[in-house]
Design a protein around this motif. Structure first.
Motif, PDB file in Angstrom:
ATOM      1  N   ALA A 252       0.939  -1.207  -0.089  1.00 62.99           N
ATOM      2  CA  ALA A 252       0.028  -0.089  -0.012  1.00 62.99           C
ATOM      3  C   ALA A 252       0.911   1.293  -0.014  1.00 62.99           C
ATOM      4  O   ALA A 252       0.657   2.090   0.854  1.00 62.99           O
ATOM      5  CB  ALA A 252      -0.895   0.104   1.201  1.00 62.99           C
ATOM      6  N   VAL A 253       1.795   1.219  -1.012  1.00 58.86           N
ATOM      7  CA  VAL A 253       2.562   2.447  -1.071  1.00 58.86           C
ATOM      8  C   VAL A 253       2.578   2.989  -2.491  1.00 58.86           C
ATOM      9  O   VAL A 253       2.015   2.400  -3.391  1.00 58.86           O
ATOM     10  CB  VAL A 253       4.215   2.097  -0.818  1.00 58.86           C
ATOM     11  CG1 VAL A 253       4.340   1.837   0.733  1.00 58.86           C
ATOM     12  CG2 VAL A 253       4.549   0.937  -1.879  1.00 58.86           C
ATOM     13  N   ALA A 254       3.294   4.211  -2.725  1.00 59.35           N
ATOM     14  CA  ALA A 254       3.246   4.619  -3.978  1.00 59.35           C
ATOM     15  C   ALA A 254       3.768   4.012  -4.996  1.00 59.35           C
ATOM     16  O   ALA A 254       4.767   3.541  -4.842  1.00 59.35           O
ATOM     17  CB  ALA A 254       3.768   6.061  -4.049  1.00 59.35           C
ATOM     18  N   SER A 255       3.116   3.595  -6.052  1.00 50.36           N
ATOM     19  CA  SER A 255       3.566   2.862  -7.197  1.00 50.36           C
ATOM     20  C   SER A 255       4.834   3.318  -7.863  1.00 50.36           C
ATOM     21  O   SER A 255       5.881   2.485  -8.251  1.00 50.36           O
ATOM     22  CB  SER A 255       2.472   2.448  -8.169  1.00 50.36           C
ATOM     23  OG  SER A 255       1.903   3.759  -8.804  1.00 50.36           O
ATOM     24  N   GLY A 256       4.884   4.465  -8.263  1.00 48.15           N
ATOM     25  CA  GLY A 256       5.849   5.090  -9.063  1.00 48.15           C
ATOM     26  C   GLY A 256       7.053   4.929  -8.210  1.00 48.15           C
ATOM     27  O   GLY A 256       8.159   4.410  -8.708  1.00 48.15           O
ATOM     28  N   ALA A 257       7.181   5.292  -6.984  1.00 54.56           N
ATOM     29  CA  ALA A 257       8.342   5.318  -6.069  1.00 54.56           C
ATOM     30  C   ALA A 257       8.769   3.780  -5.892  1.00 54.56           C
ATOM     31  O   ALA A 257       9.760   3.318  -5.929  1.00 54.56           O
ATOM     32  CB  ALA A 257       7.848   5.886  -4.747  1.00 54.56           C
ATOM     33  N   ALA A 258       7.831   2.895  -5.658  1.00 56.05           N
ATOM     34  CA  ALA A 258       8.064   1.499  -5.733  1.00 56.05           C
ATOM     35  C   ALA A 258       8.919   0.941  -6.930  1.00 56.05           C
ATOM     36  O   ALA A 258       9.957   0.179  -6.580  1.00 56.05           O
ATOM     37  CB  ALA A 258       7.000   0.799  -5.393  1.00 56.05           C
ATOM     38  N   ILE A 259       8.281   1.262  -8.059  1.00 50.76           N
ATOM     39  CA  ILE A 259       9.017   0.788  -9.191  1.00 50.76           C
ATOM     40  C   ILE A 259      10.424   1.268  -9.448  1.00 50.76           C
ATOM     41  O   ILE A 259      11.476   0.625  -9.716  1.00 50.76           O
ATOM     42  CB  ILE A 259       8.215   1.264 -10.382  1.00 50.76           C
ATOM     43  CG1 ILE A 259       6.864   0.417 -10.343  1.00 50.76           C
ATOM     44  CG2 ILE A 259       8.868   0.983 -12.094  1.00 50.76           C
ATOM     45  CD1 ILE A 259       5.967   0.980 -11.341  1.00 50.76           C
ATOM     46  N   VAL A 260      10.540   2.412  -9.217  1.00 42.92           N
ATOM     47  CA  VAL A 260      11.810   3.170  -9.208  1.00 42.92           C
ATOM     48  C   VAL A 260      12.952   2.589  -8.104  1.00 42.92           C
ATOM     49  O   VAL A 260      14.057   2.438  -8.452  1.00 42.92           O
ATOM     50  CB  VAL A 260      11.813   4.891  -9.033  1.00 42.92           C
ATOM     51  CG1 VAL A 260      13.098   5.479  -9.059  1.00 42.92           C
ATOM     52  CG2 VAL A 260      11.059   5.389 -10.318  1.00 42.92           C
ATOM     53  N   LEU A 261      12.435   2.386  -7.122  1.00 42.61           N
ATOM     54  CA  LEU A 261      13.224   2.003  -5.869  1.00 42.61           C
ATOM     55  C   LEU A 261      13.713   0.346  -6.315  1.00 42.61           C
ATOM     56  O   LEU A 261      14.992   0.071  -6.177  1.00 42.61           O
ATOM     57  CB  LEU A 261      12.783   1.967  -4.383  1.00 42.61           C
ATOM     58  CG  LEU A 261      12.491   3.329  -3.859  1.00 42.61           C
ATOM     59  CD1 LEU A 261      11.695   3.222  -2.638  1.00 42.61           C
ATOM     60  CD2 LEU A 261      13.710   3.765  -3.525  1.00 42.61           C
ATOM     61  N   VAL A 262      12.768  -0.180  -7.014  1.00 34.93           N
ATOM     62  CA  VAL A 262      13.278  -1.663  -7.457  1.00 34.93           C
ATOM     63  C   VAL A 262      14.180  -1.609  -8.581  1.00 34.93           C
ATOM     64  O   VAL A 262      15.087  -2.222  -8.564  1.00 34.93           O
ATOM     65  CB  VAL A 262      11.918  -2.693  -7.756  1.00 34.93           C
ATOM     66  CG1 VAL A 262      12.307  -3.798  -8.418  1.00 34.93           C
ATOM     67  CG2 VAL A 262      11.003  -2.740  -6.506  1.00 34.93           C
TER      68      VAL A 262
END
Length: 288
Positions: A252-262
């Motif tokens: 349940a976190v921001a999708s854009g930030a999660a994609i960039v961090l991965v």
């Protein structure tokens, strides 16, 4: 056996029961492929700053469209393409380095967007998502727009691959061989602008440059040949985008930030473990 397979697949299939996750998965897959293909040229030609600048310039078009009640996507496309052309034109006409031309156009166009938004009291959800990204909010109209722009970008690369590659490595020799280098530079900048706007809906203005640069930079650590770099970048980008999307769903976190961090984590792993250019390999050269 069937029960075991069901237990393993259930975490993957459960989110796809929701239409917004189906659209989000398609959107990040398209963004991942298109960004990695163009990102390979961006990294090889040192154009990372251009991607960041065009993403911010697109904000002005979105703001302008928002103020007049138009389509923010269309406004971003128009401003992004015009800014890409302007950067190339200023660089060639004023004979200043490309980063100088980027700084001039980027600052001027973005300032215009900030000026216009300073007149707005409340931000809408659409404009907020445009700035920070919200791939889970992608609608069918967004998906169609992303698909059309993505197909245009990929067709451009497929049809002009040899000329783009020649120009990327040796523009002087390419010009001497009859390749229209100047025209290709303008077209590449326009396509880069379109790619940046494709990525905006998934990760937003602030993080769009990461989708362009990080997968290609990761691939550069792993392989040498240009087409291998492009293929590995597409694979890295796809995997990271899908993993990031699922993490955003379950955490349940921001999708854009999660994609960039991965994606950033994948780069750090390649930097550490790459058999050719990794830090561990450099500490033990005999093992390479």
């Amino acid at each position: 056996m069937d029960n075991m397979l069901g237990i393993l697949l259930n975490p993957l299939m459960e989110p796809l029961a929701f239409p917004f996750m189906q659209r989000g998965l398609l959107a990040v897959a398209l963004v991942g492929v298109v960004s990695a293909v163009i990102g390979t040229f961006v990294v090889m030609k040192g154009l990372a700053f251009v991607g960041d600048a065009l993403a911010h310039c697109a904000f002005t078009g979105a703001a302008m469209a928002f103020l007049v009640g138009g389509n923010v996507y269309l406004g971003a496309v128009v401003t992004g393409v015009l800014s890409a052309v302007a950067i190339t034109w200023v660089g060639r006409t004023a004979r200043v380095p490309l980063d100088t031309a980027i700084g001039i156009i980027f600052a001027g166009v973005f300032a215009l967007g900030v000026l216009m938004m300073s007149r707005v009291r409340n931000y809408t959800v659409d404009l907020f998502a445009f700035v920070f990204g919200n791939v889970l909010g992608v609608g069918m109209d967004d998906l169609v727009a992303i698909t059309i722009m993505g197909v245009v970008v990929l067709l451009f690369v497929v049809l002009l691959y040899k000329e783009l590659l020649f120009t990327a490595y040796d523009p002087t020799m390419a010009a001497a061989s009859g390749v229209p280098v100047v025209l290709l530079q303008y077209l590449l900048m326009i396509v880069l602008g379109l790619t940046t706007i494709v990525a905006l809906r998934a990760v937003g203005i602030v993080l769009a440059v990461a989708m362009l640069v990080t997968p290609a930079a990761t691939a550069l650590l792993l392989v040498r040949r240009f087409h291998h770099i492009m293929l590995v970048a597409v694979g890295v980008s796809l995997i990271c985008a899908v993993v990031g999307l699922y993490l955003s769903y379950y955490l349940a976190v921001a999708s854009g930030a999660a994609i960039v961090l991965v994606t950033t984590l994948a780069f750090l792993l390649a930097l550490l473990f790459s058999p050719r250019r990794g830090l561990l390999a450099q500490r033990n050269p005999s093992a390479v």
